[in-house]
Structures are given as C-alpha cells and as structure tokens.
Write a protein that holds these residues in place. Structure first.
Motif, PDB file in Angstrom:
ATOM      1  N   TYR A  88       0.837  -1.202   0.000  1.00 19.81           N
ATOM      2  CA  TYR A  88       0.000   0.000   0.000  1.00 19.81           C
ATOM      3  C   TYR A  88       0.874   1.254   0.000  1.00 19.81           C
ATOM      4  CZ  TYR A  88      -3.863   3.116   1.296  1.00 19.81           C
ATOM      5  OH  TYR A  88      -4.810   4.122   1.299  1.00 19.81           O
ATOM      6  N   ILE A  89       1.965   1.214   0.779  1.00 21.92           N
ATOM      7  CA  ILE A  89       2.908   2.336   0.837  1.00 21.92           C
ATOM      8  C   ILE A  89       3.541   2.555  -0.535  1.00 21.92           C
ATOM      9  CG2 ILE A  89       5.120   3.083   1.828  1.00 21.92           C
ATOM     10  CD1 ILE A  89       4.331   1.478   4.368  1.00 21.92           C
ATOM     11  N   GLN A  90       3.969   1.456  -1.152  1.00 24.93           N
ATOM     12  CA  GLN A  90       4.642   1.556  -2.451  1.00 24.93           C
ATOM     13  C   GLN A  90       3.696   2.016  -3.551  1.00 24.93           C
ATOM     14  OE1 GLN A  90       5.985  -2.473  -2.418  1.00 24.93           O
ATOM     15  NE2 GLN A  90       8.065  -1.916  -1.824  1.00 24.93           N
ATOM     16  N   THR A  91       2.482   1.499  -3.531  1.00 25.23           N
ATOM     17  CA  THR A  91       1.513   1.840  -4.576  1.00 25.23           C
ATOM     18  C   THR A  91       1.101   3.309  -4.513  1.00 25.23           C
ATOM     19  OG1 THR A  91       0.649  -0.406  -4.542  1.00 25.23           O
ATOM     20  CG2 THR A  91      -0.766   1.264  -5.514  1.00 25.23           C
ATOM     21  N   ASN A  92       0.951   3.832  -3.298  1.00 22.40           N
ATOM     22  CA  ASN A  92       0.413   5.186  -3.141  1.00 22.40           C
ATOM     23  C   ASN A  92       1.473   6.254  -2.897  1.00 22.40           C
ATOM     24  OD1 ASN A  92      -2.617   4.765  -3.225  1.00 22.40           O
ATOM     25  ND2 ASN A  92      -2.026   3.267  -1.677  1.00 22.40           N
ATOM     26  N   SER A  93       2.782   5.853  -2.862  1.00 23.15           N
ATOM     27  CA  SER A  93       3.894   6.806  -2.713  1.00 23.15           C
ATOM     28  C   SER A  93       3.693   7.747  -1.536  1.00 23.15           C
ATOM     29  CB  SER A  93       4.083   7.618  -4.003  1.00 23.15           C
ATOM     30  OG  SER A  93       4.477   6.773  -5.056  1.00 23.15           O
ATOM     31  N   ALA A 133       6.772  16.299   2.330  1.00 22.45           N
ATOM     32  CA  ALA A 133       8.146  15.855   2.075  1.00 22.45           C
ATOM     33  C   ALA A 133       8.423  16.032   0.585  1.00 22.45           C
ATOM     34  CB  ALA A 133       8.336  14.408   2.499  1.00 22.45           C
ATOM     35  N   SER A 134       9.676  16.124   0.238  1.00 23.11           N
ATOM     36  CA  SER A 134      10.024  16.287  -1.176  1.00 23.11           C
ATOM     37  C   SER A 134       9.780  14.994  -1.938  1.00 23.11           C
ATOM     38  CB  SER A 134      11.494  16.702  -1.322  1.00 23.11           C
ATOM     39  OG  SER A 134      12.337  15.620  -0.988  1.00 23.11           O
ATOM     40  N   ILE A 135       9.599  15.121  -3.259  1.00 26.68           N
ATOM     41  CA  ILE A 135       9.369  13.950  -4.107  1.00 26.68           C
ATOM     42  C   ILE A 135      10.545  12.989  -4.000  1.00 26.68           C
ATOM     43  CG2 ILE A 135       9.002  13.172  -6.483  1.00 26.68           C
ATOM     44  CD1 ILE A 135       7.854  16.020  -7.029  1.00 26.68           C
ATOM     45  N   SER A 136      11.766  13.530  -4.019  1.00 24.43           N
ATOM     46  CA  SER A 136      12.967  12.676  -3.938  1.00 24.43           C
ATOM     47  C   SER A 136      13.037  11.952  -2.617  1.00 24.43           C
ATOM     48  CB  SER A 136      14.233  13.524  -4.136  1.00 24.43           C
ATOM     49  OG  SER A 136      14.261  14.059  -5.432  1.00 24.43           O
ATOM     50  N   ASP A 137      12.686  12.654  -1.521  1.00 27.07           N
ATOM     51  CA  ASP A 137      12.705  12.019  -0.192  1.00 27.07           C
ATOM     52  C   ASP A 137      11.753  10.825  -0.153  1.00 27.07           C
ATOM     53  OD1 ASP A 137      14.641  13.343   1.139  1.00 27.07           O
ATOM     54  OD2 ASP A 137      13.331  14.262   2.642  1.00 27.07           O
ATOM     55  N   ILE A 138      10.546  11.021  -0.673  1.00 25.80           N
ATOM     56  CA  ILE A 138       9.550   9.941  -0.696  1.00 25.80           C
ATOM     57  C   ILE A 138      10.069   8.772  -1.524  1.00 25.80           C
ATOM     58  CG2 ILE A 138       7.237   9.275  -1.510  1.00 25.80           C
ATOM     59  CD1 ILE A 138       6.806  11.074   0.770  1.00 25.80           C
ATOM     60  N   GLN A 139      10.595   9.071  -2.709  1.00 24.12           N
ATOM     61  CA  GLN A 139      11.065   8.003  -3.604  1.00 24.12           C
ATOM     62  C   GLN A 139      12.268   7.276  -3.026  1.00 24.12           C
ATOM     63  OE1 GLN A 139      11.645   9.880  -7.415  1.00 24.12           O
ATOM     64  NE2 GLN A 139       9.468   9.862  -7.899  1.00 24.12           N
ATOM     65  N   ASN A 140      13.196   8.012  -2.421  1.00 22.29           N
ATOM     66  CA  ASN A 140      14.371   7.372  -1.818  1.00 22.29           C
ATOM     67  C   ASN A 140      13.973   6.461  -0.670  1.00 22.29           C
ATOM     68  OD1 ASN A 140      16.095   8.651  -3.589  1.00 22.29           O
ATOM     69  ND2 ASN A 140      16.530  10.375  -2.216  1.00 22.29           N
ATOM     70  N   LYS A 144      14.639   2.471  -0.580  1.00 23.46           N
ATOM     71  CA  LYS A 144      15.340   1.741   0.493  1.00 23.46           C
ATOM     72  C   LYS A 144      14.478   0.597   1.009  1.00 23.46           C
ATOM     73  CE  LYS A 144      17.501   5.801   2.388  1.00 23.46           C
ATOM     74  NZ  LYS A 144      17.615   6.607   3.611  1.00 23.46           N
ATOM     75  N   LEU A 145      13.202   0.897   1.171  1.00 22.48           N
ATOM     76  CA  LEU A 145      12.259  -0.121   1.655  1.00 22.48           C
ATOM     77  C   LEU A 145      12.228  -1.309   0.705  1.00 22.48           C
ATOM     78  CD1 LEU A 145      10.012  -0.731   3.731  1.00 22.48           C
ATOM     79  CD2 LEU A 145       8.431   0.446   2.224  1.00 22.48           C
ATOM     80  N   GLN A 146      12.233  -1.038  -0.580  1.00 28.52           N
ATOM     81  CA  GLN A 146      12.215  -2.099  -1.580  1.00 28.52           C
ATOM     82  C   GLN A 146      13.474  -2.958  -1.509  1.00 28.52           C
ATOM     83  OE1 GLN A 146      10.921  -0.761  -5.418  1.00 28.52           O
ATOM     84  NE2 GLN A 146      12.055  -2.365  -6.453  1.00 28.52           N
ATOM     85  N   ILE A 156       7.328  -8.637  -2.614  1.00 31.67           N
ATOM     86  CA  ILE A 156       7.276  -7.236  -2.992  1.00 31.67           C
ATOM     87  C   ILE A 156       6.127  -7.076  -3.979  1.00 31.67           C
ATOM     88  CG2 ILE A 156       8.552  -5.325  -4.033  1.00 31.67           C
ATOM     89  CD1 ILE A 156       9.728  -6.342  -1.433  1.00 31.67           C
ATOM     90  N   GLN A 157       5.269  -6.134  -3.708  1.00 34.85           N
ATOM     91  CA  GLN A 157       4.153  -5.922  -4.617  1.00 34.85           C
ATOM     92  C   GLN A 157       4.064  -4.452  -4.973  1.00 34.85           C
ATOM     93  OE1 GLN A 157       0.566  -7.789  -3.313  1.00 34.85           O
ATOM     94  NE2 GLN A 157       1.301  -9.610  -4.286  1.00 34.85           N
TER      95      GLN A 157
END
Length: 579
Positions: A88-93, A133-140, A144-146, A156-157
């Motif tokens: 859910y975290i990954q799908t919704n960023s 939070a910044s877009i880069s912070d969220i993506q980074n 890391k989580l991935q 991983i989904q």
C-alpha cells in the motif's frame, strides 16, 4: 529521474498554475516536449526552470498548512509494518514514519494523497497526521524499503506487480490465528493474511473450482469452493477466516483495486495472475450483508480457449454438422444452456478453429475471459451504456466476416444479430434456454419475426456439464430399478438388461462419488424442413418430431446412453436433465 503517477503529476502542475509559477502556454509547451522526449511533464518543468522540488515542497506546505519533514533520519518501524501493508505504501507513494499515541504521522509529496485519509484511518484505526516531504525524499525512502524487502526475500508488490501475481512458487503454509479481535484487524499479521489468501486461491485452482465463496455469519465464517458445479465447504479455513475476516476482505480489496473504506455498497473488481503455466483471472464481487461483506471470486481460466473443437466430445455426425455451420460465409449459430454449462469454452474452441488472417473476427464479451491472437475482443460496459447491441452496431462498420456477441439479452440485440447474419456475416452468440428446440420459441417470444429466424438461424447447440462417476469408487447402484429407468424414457427391453452405476465416495473424489465433468449436448441443424416449420409457426412438439426425423438426438437421449454405458449415475441424470 522523477517517477510519479499521473494524478500526482497533474496535481502538482495544477498547484504551480494556481500560484502563477507556470501558465497555460508553458504547460502546453511542457506537454509537447514531454511527448517528444519520453520524460515526465514534471521533469520537463524542472528542466525548463519553471519550478524545482524545493518550490513544490514549499507550495505544498504553505497551501495545506503541512509541516515539512526530512525523511533521511526515519525508517519504517515494526509497529507501522503491522498496520499498513508495504504494498500500500509503495503503490500510493506515501511514507508513514511515526506512531504517536492515537496518531500516525504520514509524509506526502502532493495533495492528491489527501483523498486517502479515510482509507488510512480505516486501515490503521489511528488518526492520520500529514506532513510535507520532497518527491525525492519519498522516492528514496520507498527505494530503500524495496531493497530491504528484496534482501529479506519477502513478497514485494509494487503497483505494476498487481497486474500479475505468480502463485506457482507458493509453498504449503501453516495458518496461525490472530489473537487480537478488532473491527479492523491489523493487516500485518500481513504475512499470515497474504499466505491465507494465496492458500485458498491456490487450492481452489488445484481442485478445479470455478468459484470461491468467502462468507461471514454471526459467530462463524466459511470458505466454499464450487467444484464440478457443486458447492463444497472447506472447513479447514474456517477458524483463521473467522478470526481475521475483515483483514482478509481488505487484502482482497487491495489486490482488486477496490475502495477498502467502502463497506456499505457492493463492489466489483478483478485480479489477473499466473499459476505455473496457467493464466487465471479472478473476478471479484463484494456484497455487504448484515454481518460483514460477502466475497465471491469467479476463477476464469484463460487457457480455456486452448481446447480444440475435436476435444469437446462431439459425436462424429454432430461434429460434421457443427463444422459445416461454423465454416459458412453467413448465418447465425447459437449456443445455449444455463450459467456454467461450458458455453464460453465451446465458442472459444469454434473461434480457434476458424481463426485465420483472411477473416476479420470481432467479439463483444462480458467479460473477456481469454485473449485470442488475431481476434479483436471488446469488453462490454453496461454501466456506461456500452451494451451488446451498441457493440454490434459499431462492429458492422468495421468490415467483419465473423462476429461473436457474448449473450443475447433483448429484442434489439437479436434483431441486429439476425439481420447481420443475413447480410454476409457469420454470427455466434449465446442465449439462456433449456434446450435447442425451445431456443426457437424463445426468439419468437422476444418478438422476433418468424421469417427472420427462419432465414438467418443455421444451428442451435444446447449443452450441459454433467459430473462423471469417480472410477476409483465406482459401484453398482442397487436402488435404480426398472420402474425408475422406464420413467425417464428408457425402453423396458434396455432397462431390463441395464446395470446402473454410482460413486460410493472415496478420498480421491472428496467423498462425493464424482470426479471431473463431461459435456452432454444436442445439436439442432436448422434444415430446410425446420425453416419451413418455423415460417408456419408450428409448436415445440411438432418441431421436435420433425427434427428427430433428421436424426436429431436430445440431451435426455444422450443421457440414456451414458447411463447404460456406466459413465453417468441416475442421481446426476435427475439433477441435470430432469428440468
């Protein structure tokens, strides 16, 4: 590189326009360059110095009064993992980074995530507290989580992985019940709920089930499979399901992209995935009840279209009749029978047989169960007014030779289909009737003129799927006597010599006495005599008598042969054919 979903990107661009950082002409320029370069529109906006991440972050913070958070010093705690699924975290960023009392702190990079507040509250049972939070912070953070999940070998989904869930590597799982009892059970426990969901789906596929029923009651819950047309309770799943019911339903909703916070209205969704070499679709139906939400998952085997028409068990003479009808340049072929009688498999086998680069074949289906190479398949959407009749009208402007209409439901559809069959098109469709002869009566009762039916109809194929006696526990049925056999139309001479069998029930057939199914059918060739009888508006009995003169065999007569050959039990004959 900026990776962001379209709704988030559009939201950020709208925010930049509202604050006059970009205007309409600049957005038009951004869009044009984006199409040419393959980069996202947001990347182009940054490249052109119309904005940057710092400006977007500041705008988000000031526009929505969100405090700014630096995620570099934060990770995903075990407590958070237990209440929000990683997928859910990954799908919704978005990034949940801290639990504080009854609040959960969540970082977002754009305002489109505000719409998820209700969902987040439902999932967690906590009050969401939003940060910018910044877009880069969220993506980074998600990157890391991935990596952590990959290194631990866990499931991983990501968003694209919802498209294809591979169950072929699933091992046997030990289900452990959750001790917590809440209205919304923590979804993590995620590993147990994921394993449970995969286990019931995998076992259903291995059992050859067509449907999975997940049902709540006041004090219990159960899983049932429809195998060979009959519902069977799977008691071993009941305890875990009862203790984790809401979590299981939420898991199914997430996979089928449904609204997990909506519990008052019915919802429909789908989960496509692979099991070994088998491509399978789950069609999800969720129905609110007075106890909880009831779930039915229909299993659509996409390999159904791989069967050749010669493998469907048609008699040689009937097969010749069918092949002649489906090889014609025009006419209508109808396949009839109740839901679950194998009509779709038969139609796909017909299309596979005639499919050729020389033919333009169009299908309108609800749903598209199996994708066939070289055939244009259309999904009917009645909710937006795109009905079978609408699809059929548009097909006629596409220069087709062959048209398949998933189902004839109304006079409008049948009239267009029959007229198409008269104007150089070969038309296939299905209709719900008890047998081949009554199909003609049904068309007449729908208000279709007799001359149209007579001129266009070439073949009616009626069928059922009937359970075969289990060969491992096959035994003589002492309760089926001469009188019973006579009552269903078997002559006294044949009945006197007959030895009728049944399945006693064993481990291999799950104590049912049946294993596997076979088709039972009748093929009505619309001969010249039948066409004249339709024009004369004769009754059903007269049509049947006329058809029998041309070697027509009813499903009941085929059932008699199967009874006498020991392939069919009397109880199954009664269940399926005494209608």
């Amino acid at each position: 590189m900026i990776k962001i979903d379209q709704s988030s990107e559009q939201n950020i661009l709208n925010m930049l326009m509202e604050h006059s950082l970009v205007d309409f002409n600049q957005v038009k320029k951004i869009t044009e360059i984006s199409k040419e370069s393959g980069k996202s529109r947001l990347e182009i906006a940054f490249d052109l110095n119309y904005a940057d991440e710092a400006k977007v972050l500041k705008l988000l913070s000031t526009s929505y009064s969100l405090p700014i958070i630096d995620l570099k010093d934060h990770g995903l705690s075990e407590d958070i993992k237990k209440i929000i699924p990683i997928n859910y975290i990954q799908t919704n960023s978005l990034v949940p980074f801290e639990i504080s009392g009854k609040n959960i702190k969540i970082a977002i990079a754009d305002a489109s995530k505000l719409s998820l507040l209700k969902n987040l509250k439902t999932i967690t049972g906590l009050e969401p507290e939003l940060y910018a939070a910044s877009i880069s912070d969220i993506q980074n953070f998600i990157g890391k989580l991935q990596k952590i999940e990959n290194s631990n070998g866990k499931e991983i989904q990501k968003k694209e992985e919802f498209e294809s869930i591979d169950l072929s590597k699933l091992e046997d799982v030990k289900l452990e019940s959750s001790k917590e009892e809440k209205e919304i059970t923590p979804i993590e426990n995620e590993s147990d709920v994921i394993k449970f969901g995969h286990a019931i789906i995998t076992e259903a596929i291995l059992a050859g089930a067509s449907d999975i029923h997940i049902e709540p009651f006041k004090k219990t819950a159960r899983v049932r499979y429809r195998v060979d047309g009959i519902l069977i309770s799977m008691d071993k799943f009941s305890k875990f399901l009862n203790e984790n019911y809401s979590a299981v339903v939420t898991r199914i909703k997430i996979l089928s992209k449904l609204d997990i916070s909506e519990r008052r209205l019915p919802q429909d969704g789908a989960i496509p995935f692979k099991y070994k070499t088998m491509e399978v679709d789950l069609r999800i139906s969720i129905l609110p009840t007075n106890n909880n939400e009831r779930v039915v998952m229909r299993i659509l085997n996409k390999n159904a279209g791989e069967k050749k028409i010669e493998q469907l068990g048609f008699d040689d003479n009937d097969l010749k009749t069918i092949l002649k009808a489906i090889s014609s340049s025009q006419g209508m072929v109808l396949v009839t029978g109740p839901t679950g009688s194998g009509k779709t498999t038969t139609l796909y086998s017909i299309l596979k047989h005639i499919n050729s680069p020389k033919l333009n074949i169009l299908t309108a289906e609800d749903p598209v169960e199996y994708e066939m190479e070289g055939i244009a398949q259309v999904q009917v959407r009645e909710d937006i007014g795109y009905t079978f009749a609408t699809a059929l009208r548009s097909f006629l402007r596409q220069d087709p030779e062959v048209i398949l209409i998933g189902e004839i439901r109304d006079k409008d559809t049948v009239d267009i289909a029959l007229k198409a069959a008269l104007t150089g098109h070969l038309v296939f469709s299905t209709i719900h009737t008890n047998d081949a002869i009554s199909t003609i009566t049904r068309l007449q009762n729908m208000g279709t003129p007799d001359y149209l039916i007579s001129a266009a109809l070439t073949l009616v194929l009626a069928q059922r799927l009937i359970r075969k006696i289990c060969q491992d526990c096959k035994t003589v049925d002492e309760n089926t006597n001469l009188k019973l056999l006579n009552s269903i139309g078997i002559s006294p001479e044949k009945a006197a010599r007959a030895k009728i069998f049944k399945g006693a029930g064993c481990a291999k057939c799950n104590q049912t006495g049946y294993k596997g199914r076979m088709a039972i059918y009748e093929a009505l060739d619309i001969s010249r005599e039948i066409k004249q009888a339709i024009l004369a508006n004769v009754g059903t009995l007269e049509l049947l008598a006329l058809a029998k003169k041309n070697n027509f065999r009813t499903m009941q007569e085929m059932g008699h042969d199967l009874l006498l050959s020991g392939d069919l039990s009397f109880a199954e004959y009664q269940r399926v054919l005494l209608v």
